[in-house]
Write an enzyme that holds these catalytic residues in place. Structure first.
Site, mmCIF file in Angstrom:
data_model
loop_
_atom_site.group_PDB
_atom_site.id
_atom_site.type_symbol
_atom_site.label_atom_id
_atom_site.label_comp_id
_atom_site.label_asym_id
_atom_site.label_seq_id
_atom_site.Cartn_x
_atom_site.Cartn_y
_atom_site.Cartn_z
ATOM 1 N N GLY A 182 -7.492 -8.020 -0.632
ATOM 2 C CA GLY A 182 -7.568 -8.934 0.509
ATOM 3 C C GLY A 182 -6.813 -10.231 0.342
ATOM 4 O O GLY A 182 -5.680 -10.260 -0.151
ATOM 5 N N ARG A 199 0.823 -1.211 0.000
ATOM 6 C CA ARG A 199 0.000 0.000 0.000
ATOM 7 C C ARG A 199 0.862 1.269 0.000
ATOM 8 O O ARG A 199 0.421 2.312 -0.459
ATOM 9 C CB ARG A 199 -0.951 -0.002 1.199
ATOM 10 C CG ARG A 199 -2.141 -0.917 0.961
ATOM 11 C CD ARG A 199 -3.069 -0.941 2.132
ATOM 12 N NE ARG A 199 -4.354 -1.505 1.774
ATOM 13 C CZ ARG A 199 -5.334 -1.709 2.649
ATOM 14 N NH1 ARG A 199 -5.165 -1.411 3.921
ATOM 15 N NH2 ARG A 199 -6.478 -2.200 2.239
ATOM 16 N N GLY A 207 -12.457 -4.404 1.523
ATOM 17 C CA GLY A 207 -13.866 -3.998 1.541
ATOM 18 C C GLY A 207 -14.184 -2.971 0.465
ATOM 19 O O GLY A 207 -15.251 -3.006 -0.154
ATOM 20 N N LYS A 231 -17.773 -16.279 3.812
ATOM 21 C CA LYS A 231 -19.169 -15.935 4.092
ATOM 22 C C LYS A 231 -19.914 -15.372 2.893
ATOM 23 O O LYS A 231 -19.459 -14.405 2.274
ATOM 24 C CB LYS A 231 -19.207 -14.895 5.209
ATOM 25 C CG LYS A 231 -18.795 -15.432 6.546
ATOM 26 C CD LYS A 231 -18.899 -14.337 7.565
ATOM 27 C CE LYS A 231 -18.563 -14.848 8.946
ATOM 28 N NZ LYS A 231 -18.448 -13.741 9.882
HETATM 29 C C1 3PG Z 1 -8.693 -1.755 4.878
HETATM 30 O O1 3PG Z 1 -7.645 -2.289 5.280
HETATM 31 O O2 3PG Z 1 -9.623 -2.416 4.367
HETATM 32 C C2 3PG Z 1 -8.800 -0.263 4.942
HETATM 33 O O3 3PG Z 1 -7.613 0.335 5.305
HETATM 34 C C3 3PG Z 1 -9.945 0.164 5.837
HETATM 35 O O4 3PG Z 1 -9.707 -0.207 7.143
HETATM 36 P P1 3PG Z 1 -10.949 -0.402 8.147
HETATM 37 O O5 3PG Z 1 -11.682 -1.643 7.701
HETATM 38 O O6 3PG Z 1 -10.363 -0.494 9.518
HETATM 39 O O7 3PG Z 1 -11.835 0.815 7.982
#
Ligand code: 3PG
Length: 403
Positions: free
Chosen positions: A356, A37, A379, A202
């Site tokens: 992810g 990142r 997310g 999930k």
């Molecule tokens: C992530 O790693 O998905 C983002 O940096 C957002 O982090 P968070 O889910 O703690 O808001």
């Protein structure tokens, strides 16, 4: 109208306040274990410095819950960035306050300041209740750039609310633009056949994405833990496998809609089942239609499934992958995920991976450079695919296409 781009800002001699997502994984000693990142934000960072701007970086790290947690300081990120840039990166003691303002005032073109973790303040996650926080942040720059794609699904002070303090001056960074191109444009008008692979444990967290993809893709291949909810929805015994009873009806609906003017939903033909989810556990391969015996649980897609998924993938011109197809943290149950990663790595198709765990699996297999795009968002990538926009993008300045 388009979203104002960093390229359109008259940066020279100005202070640029840039939101990045430096929410990187740390080990127990506080060392960064994956700096993807940080490296992904380098193009925007270098652009500002090369164009005579002074750069103020802001990010969150972890979930400190409105408290100063020393282990979640952004100092290691500032140090890593300094190594990557080959110049000093100053670390601020906080993200707002008189001392920070003084440091920012003295900042010269070509210099970088990293603000401390935004989430040490309640105002970051609750901007509507703490206006003073976002207002104080906004005073630190002449322009605002959002390059934090991974956090763009959060409507927080630094990711969304702040933009209103920069009318006509709130722009998108290069990483965010790249993510928007591949997860937005490339999937809105995909070269067909368009094949999606969805895994993960999930269905509840990915139901919206599966539904959205069935409208866009020609075929949706399903693996991982969520497959057992689909199998149970068809009345197939699933032994001790992970599943969500409250999503059985929704799974049934998706199966009914499969192929009817929508993408075909394809479930695993065979499954690796184990007595325990741990390395060295007793396992065997069973046909899905026959059901999973009592005492066993599904842990991976089987070899027939890998072959049939590969068959679908060979024809595809656009492929989106999100989520591992088995318990990939355990090498014995990572075979399906790894096999699909290797199949994708060999293809000429546009291959996009939605953040992810699937990105982690590809990196672990050393295949990262064989893919068209690996998203930095977890997310955020799912919500962008599902909704076509994110709060962090919506908040930015919109400008006429022809100037
Ligand atoms: C992530 O790693 O998905 C983002 O940096 C957002 O982090 P968070 O889910 O703690 O808001």
């Amino acid at each position: 109208m388009h979203t104002l781009s960093i390229k359109e800002l008259p940066i020279k001699g100005h202070k640029v306040l840039m939101r990045v997502d430096f929410n990187v994984p740390l080990d127990k000693q506080g060392h960064i274990t994956d700096d993807t990142r940080i490296t992904a934000a380098l193009p925007s960072i270098r652009y500002v410095l090369a164009h005579g701007g002074a750069l103020i970086l802001m990010s969150h790290l972890g979930r400190p819950k409105d408290k100063k947690v020393p282990e979640l300081s952004l100092k290691p990120c500032a140090e890593r960035l300094s190594q990557l840039l080959g110049i000093p990166v100053a670390m601020a003691p906080d993200c707002v306050g008189p001392e920070v303002e003084k440091t920012v005032k003295a900042l010269q073109p070509g210099q970088v300041l990293m603000l401390e973790n935004l989430r040490f303040h309640r105002g970051e996650e609750h901007p509507e209740e703490e206006e003073a926080f976002v207002s104080a942040l906004s005073k630190l720059g002449d322009f605002y750039v959002n390059d934090a794609f991974g956090a763009a699904h959060r409507a927080h002070a630094s990711t969304a609310t702040i933009a209103k303090f920069f009318p006509g001056k709130a722009a998108v960074g290069f990483l965010m633009e790249k993510e928007m191109t591949f997860l937005g444009e490339a999937l809105k008008h995909p070269k067909r056949p368009f094949c999606a692979i969805i895994g993960g444990s999930k269905l509840s967290t990915k139901y919206g994405v599966v539904e959205a993809l069935m409208k866009k893709a020609n075929v949706v291949l399903v693996g991982g833990g969520m497959a057992y909810t689909f199998l149970k929805a068809q009345g197939i015994p699933i032994g001790n496998s992970i599943h969500e009873d409250e999503f059985l009806e929704k799974a049934r609906q998706l199966l009914q809609e499969s192929g009817k003017g929508r993408g075909r939903l394809v479930l695993p033909k065979d499954i690796v089942v184990a007595k325990e989810v741990k390395e060295g556990a007793d396992f065997k391969i069973i046909e899905s239609a026959k059901g999973i015996p009592q005492g066993y649980e599904g842990v991976d897609i089987g070899p027939q499934t890998t072959a049939s998924f590969a068959g679908e993938l060979f024809d595809a011109k656009t492929i989106l992958w999100n989520g591992p197809l088995g318990v990939f943290e355990i090498p014995a149950f990572a075979r399906g995920t790894n096999a699909i990663a290797h199949v994708l790595a060999e293809l000429k198709a546009v291959t996009i991976v939605g953040g992810g765990d699937s990105v982690a699996a590809i990196q672990a297999a050393g295949l990262a450079d064989k893919f068209t795009h690996l998203s930095t968002g977890g997310g955020a990538s799912l919500e962008y695919i599902e909704f076509g926009s994110l709060p962090g993008i919506e908040a930015l300045s919109k400008v006429e296409a022809v100037r």
